[in-house]
Scaffold this motif. Structure first.
Motif, PDB file in Angstrom:
ATOM      1  N   ILE A 142      28.763  18.054  77.507  1.00 54.67           N
ATOM      2  CA  ILE A 142      29.634  19.205  77.716  1.00 54.67           C
ATOM      3  C   ILE A 142      30.100  19.832  76.403  1.00 54.67           C
ATOM      4  O   ILE A 142      30.074  19.209  75.342  1.00 54.67           O
ATOM      5  N   GLY A 143      30.543  21.086  76.515  1.00 52.30           N
ATOM      6  CA  GLY A 143      31.190  21.798  75.428  1.00 52.30           C
ATOM      7  C   GLY A 143      32.592  22.201  75.854  1.00 52.30           C
ATOM      8  O   GLY A 143      32.798  22.691  76.969  1.00 52.30           O
ATOM      9  N   VAL A 144      33.558  21.965  74.974  1.00 62.47           N
ATOM     10  CA  VAL A 144      34.971  22.252  75.254  1.00 62.47           C
ATOM     11  C   VAL A 144      35.470  23.245  74.210  1.00 62.47           C
ATOM     12  O   VAL A 144      35.396  22.964  73.008  1.00 62.47           O
ATOM     13  N   ALA A 145      35.977  24.369  74.659  1.00 61.77           N
ATOM     14  CA  ALA A 145      36.397  25.418  73.736  1.00 61.77           C
ATOM     15  C   ALA A 145      37.853  25.269  73.337  1.00 61.77           C
ATOM     16  O   ALA A 145      38.732  25.231  74.196  1.00 61.77           O
ATOM     17  N   GLU A 146      38.102  25.158  72.027  1.00 64.38           N
ATOM     18  CA  GLU A 146      39.440  25.406  71.516  1.00 64.38           C
ATOM     19  C   GLU A 146      39.494  26.910  71.253  1.00 64.38           C
ATOM     20  O   GLU A 146      39.051  27.389  70.213  1.00 64.38           O
ATOM     21  N   ALA A 147      39.970  27.645  72.219  1.00 63.95           N
ATOM     22  CA  ALA A 147      39.912  29.098  72.135  1.00 63.95           C
ATOM     23  C   ALA A 147      41.284  29.708  72.389  1.00 63.95           C
ATOM     24  O   ALA A 147      41.923  29.402  73.404  1.00 63.95           O
ATOM     25  N   TRP A 148      41.711  30.522  71.452  1.00 69.90           N
ATOM     26  CA  TRP A 148      42.932  31.309  71.636  1.00 69.90           C
ATOM     27  C   TRP A 148      42.497  32.724  72.011  1.00 69.90           C
ATOM     28  O   TRP A 148      41.778  33.381  71.257  1.00 69.90           O
ATOM     29  N   ALA A 149      42.897  33.142  73.179  1.00 73.71           N
ATOM     30  CA  ALA A 149      42.533  34.469  73.675  1.00 73.71           C
ATOM     31  C   ALA A 149      43.806  35.192  74.107  1.00 73.71           C
ATOM     32  O   ALA A 149      44.790  34.560  74.494  1.00 73.71           O
ATOM     33  N   PRO A 150      43.804  36.522  74.062  1.00 72.72           N
ATOM     34  CA  PRO A 150      45.028  37.265  74.364  1.00 72.72           C
ATOM     35  C   PRO A 150      45.452  37.254  75.819  1.00 72.72           C
ATOM     36  O   PRO A 150      46.547  37.711  76.151  1.00 72.72           O
ATOM     37  N   SER A 151      44.617  36.709  76.712  1.00 66.44           N
ATOM     38  CA  SER A 151      44.984  36.647  78.128  1.00 66.44           C
ATOM     39  C   SER A 151      44.179  35.546  78.790  1.00 66.44           C
ATOM     40  O   SER A 151      43.100  35.172  78.307  1.00 66.44           O
ATOM     41  N   GLU A 206      28.180  29.336  79.934  1.00 65.37           N
ATOM     42  CA  GLU A 206      28.790  29.097  78.622  1.00 65.37           C
ATOM     43  C   GLU A 206      29.339  27.672  78.553  1.00 65.37           C
ATOM     44  O   GLU A 206      28.703  26.747  79.037  1.00 65.37           O
ATOM     45  N   LEU A 207      30.488  27.483  77.966  1.00 59.70           N
ATOM     46  CA  LEU A 207      31.015  26.138  77.801  1.00 59.70           C
ATOM     47  C   LEU A 207      31.615  25.632  79.114  1.00 59.70           C
ATOM     48  O   LEU A 207      31.849  26.398  80.040  1.00 59.70           O
ATOM     49  N   HIS A 208      31.869  24.335  79.170  1.00 59.03           N
ATOM     50  CA  HIS A 208      32.306  23.713  80.412  1.00 59.03           C
ATOM     51  C   HIS A 208      33.818  23.773  80.609  1.00 59.03           C
ATOM     52  O   HIS A 208      34.301  23.887  81.736  1.00 59.03           O
TER      53      HIS A 208
END
Length: 541
Positions: free
Chosen positions: A272-281, A293-295
């Motif tokens: 698996i891929g785990v996103a450390e992602a900061w998104a505006p919403s 895409e990622l899991h």
């Protein structure tokens, strides 16, 4: 290939996948601070390996290891100098292979960090870029630009570093290089095919060694807006996660994640891929976990929710709706190595601990997957009084109050002096001092106390696992008084949470399964204690 990986191939005889990650509880190991296996005062892979029985008994499904790669440690390992080797302070490549193999024997999967936005300035590529000079192919692997102003004395744009100051450093030859974090962490140029090929090779290296997936550091980074336009505002760190900025959450990152998903899917065992992602919403965040895409993606909107019932209900519902819109599970997290521990964020002392215990049952009662940061199962608070000489987090350059050292203090394993069991008898002092007051919070002490936070987590994970499809069961909100939450999951389960500082009465949904603090039940009514949560076996559901 390791034993566990062989036994969990993606797609059985009926064509179905294991999809273990959709409801997994994953334990974050901050390697430096988990367990010291060689007595030098720094946690290492040998120490993690020695504590695998603890993680198996706790009941988690997997562990995520923070970076242990070769690094000068300007950002404690997130400045990688060699992605295919282990830094000597953490052990050897053989130690990493042995840890993965042994974890699999305990039924634990292993996720490792990958850091694709930037390298260390000691990485061979960056050293080659410095030597090769302006206009060279070596510099095309990074983001080098000429400066503005009459003599190029001004940085190429107004971008600011996450760690404070401008995001550009000028070299003696006049060119500037981009570093969205520390100056020792130059940003890679993901418009260069060499960068793509290199990271595909890195992923394959660790997948071939047997790891079960990757936590992708700064998964919202890598791609920058064409032309590198100015942001136009100062104090840009406060915009991250709420506003659109030209250096994060650009649409092009999703092409990278799609390519990585194809690579992960080519391996057996549901890697698996785990996103450390900061998104505006939440809607933008959901894009990282579309089916191709990622899991998973960390739910930082949930982590930052204040201790209020209405706020939690809103973020839970929005998270379920947005993740569900792309067929993904929601991934819940209360703390990690980058934020103050939630016992302290929720008020500290007895109040903070009561709320943290309730938050544990709330979180583990929700649909989807959950992450547990090492020590949260012990109810550890943030250490706010570390001596100045121990504080080396580069984030403190931006704001002394934003330093992350206090959540990275090593774990207490027992009440034995002088290191509470973190290291070896007669070994070096821990790299960060452990408060002597943590003895009663140690693993050994809490295992002996049936009412401890550790045993609360152990029982919650046992109940969660025993219910089988629990992570996939839909959530239905139930009526409840103001300041409380109540919801049902699948057949026969309910959770109630009192987020007020006063006792609250409501109809008892059934038999108590588990409680952060026992309710008083009389005449069909349950009086919930202040800042508490209860799991119920519903009657007549």
């Amino acid at each position: 290939m390791t034993e566990l990986a062989q036994s969990h191939r993606p797609g059985g005889a009926d064509g179905t996948a294991t999809r273990w990650w959709r409801d997994a509880v994953i334990y974050q190991v901050y390697v430096r601070s988990f367990a010291d296996g060689n007595g030098d005062g720094i946690g290492d892979l040998l120490g993690v390996r020695g504590r695998l029985p603890y993680l198996a008994d706790l009941g988690v499904d997997a562990l995520w290891l923070t970076p242990f790669y070769t690094s000068p440690m300007a950002d404690f390992g997130y400045d990688v100098a060699d992605y295919r080797d282990v830094d000597p302070i953490f052990g050897t490549l053989a130690d990493a292979a042995a840890l993965v193999e042994e974890a699999h024997r305990y039924g634990l999967r292993v996720i490792v960090d990958v850091v694709p936005n930037h390298t260390s300035d000691r990485h061979a590529w960056f050293r080659e870029a410095l030597e090769a000079g302006p206009g060279s192919p070596e510099r095309e692997r990074y983001v080098f630009r000429e400066g503005r102003g009459e003599n190029g004395e001004l940085p190429p744009n107004d971008w600011e570093s996450i760690f404070g100051g401008r995001a550009w450093t000028r070299l003696p030859d006049g060119e500037w290089y981009l570093h969205l974090f520390a100056s020792e962490q130059p940003d890679l140029n993901w418009e260069n095919p060499e960068v793509h090929a290199e990271f595909e090779s890195v992923l394959r290296f660790w997948l071939d060694l047997g790891v079960d997936g990757f936590r992708v550091d700064v998964a919202h980074g890598m791609v920058k807006a064409p032309g590198l336009p100015d942001v136009g505002h100062p104090d840009q760190i406060r915009m991250i996660g709420t506003d659109v900025v030209p250096f994060f959450d650009q649409d092009g990152v999703h092409d990278i994640h799609r390519a990585w998903r194809r690579l992960l899917d080519s391996y057996p065992g549901e890697r698996i891929g785990v996103a450390e992602a900061w998104a505006p919403s939440p809607g933008r965040l959901a894009r990282y976990v579309r089916p191709d895409e990622l899991h998973q993606a960390f739910n930082f909107h949930f982590l930052g929710t204040p201790w209020e019932a209405a706020a939690f209900r809103a973020v839970i519902q929005e998270s379920l709706d947005t993740a569900g819109s792309v067929g993904a599970p929601t991934t819940w997290v209360l703390s990690n190595h980058d934020v103050k521990r939630h016992v302290t964020r929720y008020g500290g002392g007895g109040t903070g601990l009561r709320r943290a215990r309730a938050a544990a049952l709330l979180t583990l009662g929700l649909p989807g997957s959950a992450y547990v940061y090492q020590g949260e199962e012990l109810g550890l608070p943030e250490v706010l009084d570390l001596p100045e000489e121990f504080l080396h987090d580069p984030q403190r350059l931006r704001d002394p109050e934003a330093g992350r050292d206090g959540c990275r203090v090593p774990l207490p394993w027992n009440e034995a002096e002088p290191h509470l069991g973190f290291g070896l008898p007669g070994g070096e002092d821990p790299w960060l001092p452990i408060p002597a007051s943590w003895g009663p919070l140690s693993v050994e002490s809490q295992l002996a106390d049936p009412s401890s936070t550790l045993n609360l987590y152990r029982r919650a994970l046992e109940v969660r696992r025993a219910r089988g499809s629990f992570g996939e069961d839909a959530l239905a909100w139930l009526p409840s008084p103001e300041g409380t939450l109540a919801f049902a999951r699948g057949e026969g389960f309910a959770c109630t949470v009192n987020l007020t500082g006063e006792p609250v009465e409501l109809p008892a949904p059934g038999r108590v399964l588990l409680a952060s603090e026992e309710p008083v039940i009389e005449g069909g009514l349950a009086r919930l204690a202040p800042d508490s949560a209860v799991w119920w076996e519903r009657e007549g559901a």
